[in-house]
Design a protein around this motif. Structure first.
Motif, PDB file in Angstrom:
ATOM      1  N   LEU A 184       0.721  -0.943  -0.200  1.00  0.00           N
ATOM      2  CA  LEU A 184      -0.010   0.063   0.058  1.00  0.00           C
ATOM      3  C   LEU A 184       0.807   1.432  -0.172  1.00  0.00           C
ATOM      4  CD1 LEU A 184      -2.450   1.857   0.070  1.00  0.00           C
ATOM      5  CD2 LEU A 184      -2.488   1.048   2.849  1.00  0.00           C
ATOM      6  N   ALA A 185       2.149   1.536   0.621  1.00  0.00           N
ATOM      7  CA  ALA A 185       2.849   2.353   0.743  1.00  0.00           C
ATOM      8  C   ALA A 185       3.724   2.906  -0.960  1.00  0.00           C
ATOM      9  CB  ALA A 185       3.867   1.924   2.162  1.00  0.00           C
ATOM     10  N   GLY A 186       3.917   1.343  -0.958  1.00  0.00           N
ATOM     11  CA  GLY A 186       4.468   1.840  -2.540  1.00  0.00           C
ATOM     12  C   GLY A 186       3.573   2.336  -3.344  1.00  0.00           C
ATOM     13  N   LYS A 187       1.940   1.449  -3.299  1.00  0.00           N
ATOM     14  CA  LYS A 187       1.381   2.922  -4.444  1.00  0.00           C
ATOM     15  C   LYS A 187       1.065   3.969  -3.912  1.00  0.00           C
ATOM     16  CE  LYS A 187      -1.406  -1.326  -5.891  1.00  0.00           C
ATOM     17  NZ  LYS A 187      -1.887  -2.309  -5.519  1.00  0.00           N
ATOM     18  N   ILE A 188       1.388   4.503  -2.791  1.00  0.00           N
ATOM     19  CA  ILE A 188       0.826   5.991  -2.981  1.00  0.00           C
ATOM     20  C   ILE A 188       2.054   6.645  -3.084  1.00  0.00           C
ATOM     21  CG2 ILE A 188       0.269   7.390  -0.579  1.00  0.00           C
ATOM     22  CD1 ILE A 188      -0.815   5.067   1.008  1.00  0.00           C
ATOM     23  N   VAL A 189       3.054   6.017  -2.202  1.00  0.00           N
ATOM     24  CA  VAL A 189       4.529   6.733  -2.893  1.00  0.00           C
ATOM     25  C   VAL A 189       4.937   7.320  -4.158  1.00  0.00           C
ATOM     26  CG1 VAL A 189       6.440   4.976  -2.741  1.00  0.00           C
ATOM     27  CG2 VAL A 189       7.149   7.150  -1.762  1.00  0.00           C
ATOM     28  N   SER A 190       4.516   6.263  -5.120  1.00  0.00           N
ATOM     29  CA  SER A 190       4.569   6.154  -6.829  1.00  0.00           C
ATOM     30  C   SER A 190       3.384   7.356  -6.447  1.00  0.00           C
ATOM     31  CB  SER A 190       4.792   4.903  -7.300  1.00  0.00           C
ATOM     32  OG  SER A 190       2.809   4.807  -7.409  1.00  0.00           O
ATOM     33  N   VAL A 191       2.718   7.640  -6.352  1.00  0.00           N
ATOM     34  CA  VAL A 191       1.346   8.419  -6.647  1.00  0.00           C
ATOM     35  C   VAL A 191       2.146   9.932  -6.160  1.00  0.00           C
ATOM     36  CG1 VAL A 191      -0.308   9.926  -6.681  1.00  0.00           C
ATOM     37  CG2 VAL A 191      -0.356   7.726  -7.187  1.00  0.00           C
ATOM     38  N   GLU A 192       3.200  10.202  -4.885  1.00  0.00           N
ATOM     39  CA  GLU A 192       3.660  11.694  -4.363  1.00  0.00           C
ATOM     40  C   GLU A 192       4.487  11.618  -5.222  1.00  0.00           C
ATOM     41  OE1 GLU A 192       2.584  12.580  -2.220  1.00  0.00           O
ATOM     42  OE2 GLU A 192       0.620  11.620  -1.010  1.00  0.00           O
ATOM     43  N   ALA A 193       5.057  10.733  -6.054  1.00  0.00           N
ATOM     44  CA  ALA A 193       6.662  11.193  -6.479  1.00  0.00           C
ATOM     45  C   ALA A 193       6.411  11.977  -8.145  1.00  0.00           C
ATOM     46  CB  ALA A 193       7.267   9.268  -7.006  1.00  0.00           C
ATOM     47  N   ARG A 194       4.926  11.462  -8.297  1.00  0.00           N
ATOM     48  CA  ARG A 194       4.380  11.880  -9.447  1.00  0.00           C
ATOM     49  C   ARG A 194       4.409  13.932  -9.608  1.00  0.00           C
ATOM     50  NH1 ARG A 194       3.785   6.391 -10.104  1.00  0.00           N
ATOM     51  NH2 ARG A 194       3.933   5.815 -12.449  1.00  0.00           N
ATOM     52  N   HIS A 195       3.344  13.759  -8.297  1.00  0.00           N
ATOM     53  CA  HIS A 195       3.504  15.017  -7.418  1.00  0.00           C
ATOM     54  C   HIS A 195       3.978  15.711  -7.562  1.00  0.00           C
ATOM     55  CE1 HIS A 195      -0.984  13.833  -5.469  1.00  0.00           C
ATOM     56  NE2 HIS A 195      -0.302  13.167  -6.552  1.00  0.00           N
ATOM     57  N   ALA A 196       5.106  15.051  -7.339  1.00  0.00           N
ATOM     58  CA  ALA A 196       6.750  16.235  -7.045  1.00  0.00           C
ATOM     59  C   ALA A 196       7.144  16.545  -7.804  1.00  0.00           C
ATOM     60  CB  ALA A 196       7.194  15.302  -6.144  1.00  0.00           C
ATOM     61  N   ALA A 197       6.702  15.751  -9.236  1.00  0.00           N
ATOM     62  CA  ALA A 197       7.910  15.805 -10.194  1.00  0.00           C
ATOM     63  C   ALA A 197       6.690  16.716 -11.391  1.00  0.00           C
ATOM     64  CB  ALA A 197       7.879  14.539 -11.092  1.00  0.00           C
ATOM     65  N   LEU A 198       5.682  16.692 -10.925  1.00  0.00           N
ATOM     66  CA  LEU A 198       4.737  17.480 -11.725  1.00  0.00           C
ATOM     67  C   LEU A 198       5.088  19.096 -11.241  1.00  0.00           C
ATOM     68  CD1 LEU A 198       2.534  18.029 -13.707  1.00  0.00           C
ATOM     69  CD2 LEU A 198       1.581  17.749 -12.555  1.00  0.00           C
ATOM     70  N   ILE A 199       4.852  19.550  -9.761  1.00  0.00           N
ATOM     71  CA  ILE A 199       4.735  20.382  -8.681  1.00  0.00           C
ATOM     72  C   ILE A 199       6.447  21.186  -9.181  1.00  0.00           C
ATOM     73  CG2 ILE A 199       5.082  21.838  -6.988  1.00  0.00           C
ATOM     74  CD1 ILE A 199       2.431  21.291  -7.552  1.00  0.00           C
TER      75      ILE A 199
END
Length: 251
Positions: A184-199
């Motif tokens: 579960l944590a891996g699925k969430i952090v992959s989304v967070e990484a996309r957010h970070a790159a987008l910002i």
């Protein structure tokens, strides 16, 4: 995720929904139970009284800090705390004057990020409860250092939150023993990484990563321990909502 949620029906939260900040009257109820005099409320401003309580060495730390707990539930609560902070931030962003005046594309991005963080927050709270844990209380953010009318200020804060979130999940992964929670944590952090790159790309077109978050010699993200993370996160939380991760495993 369905496995994670299937073990137990969700029970309504007595503090009523995770998007409601910790009510000060709730805090006062706790402190009254600990023997702290509140009779002077009528004579003193509420903020002054709370400052006095928070600075009183006789008030137990458990009442002025939010201890995320221990073991896997402690790690999940740690993640839940960070998601609360991110969700509260984006909820503020999408009602700001900066957001109103932003381009349609930028508004869409920020709206998507707000929805993701809100879902992460609510999902973690539900998952903790469904598996027999107790979610931490609702946190009260302090965003007074952020100018929500200013694009640079908002996106700079978004970058800080997203980078911190990615570093936090990766740093806490080794502390999780249950493979379902780790997945579960891996699925969430992959989304967070996309957010970070987008910002980062919004701040500087074509720049989605930097040497401050990825070691270019190894290609690996620079993780942070829970202690390192809360040292930053607590700058955005009010007294009474500061995080304590002292009971989390360290390895």
């Amino acid at each position: 995720m369905s496995k994670l949620l299937s073990q137990k029906p969700v029970v309504a939260d007595p503090e009523k929904d995770s998007n409601t900040p910790l009510q000060r009257r709730t805090f006062l109820r706790y402190t009254a139970g600990a023997g702290v005099a509140v009779g002077s409320l009528a004579l003193t401003g509420c903020d002054d009284l709370l400052d006095e309580i928070f600075n009183n060495p006789n008030v137990p730390a458990s009442l002025i800090e939010v201890n995320v707990g221990s073991g896997d539930f402690g790690v999940l609560n740690y993640a839940y705390a960070l998601e609360q902070l991110e969700a509260a931030f984006y909820a503020k962003v999408i009602t700001s004057t900066y957001y109103t005046g932003a381009s349609a594309a930028e508004r869409q991005i920020l709206s998507d990020l707000e929805a993701h963080e809100r879902i992460h927050r609510d999902f973690l709270k539900t998952a903790i409860k469904a598996n027999g844990g107790t979610p931490i209380r609702d946190l009260e953010p302090d965003f007074t250092t952020i100018d929500f009318a200013n694009r640079t200020s908002v996106l700079g804060a978004a970058k800080a939150f997203e980078d911190l979130g990615v570093a936090a999940y990766n740093g806490a992964g080794k502390l999780i023993s249950n493979p379902v929670y780790l997945g579960l944590a891996g699925k969430i952090v992959s989304v967070e990484a996309r957010h970070a790159a987008l910002i980062r790309d919004l701040l500087s077109n074509g720049s989605f990563v930097g040497p401050d978050v990825v070691d270019f010699n190894t290609g690996l993200e620079m993780s942070k321990t829970p202690t390192q993370v809360v040292a930053v996160a607590n700058n955005y939380l009010k007294k009474g909502s500061k995080l304590n991760v002292s009971n989390l495993p360290t390895e």
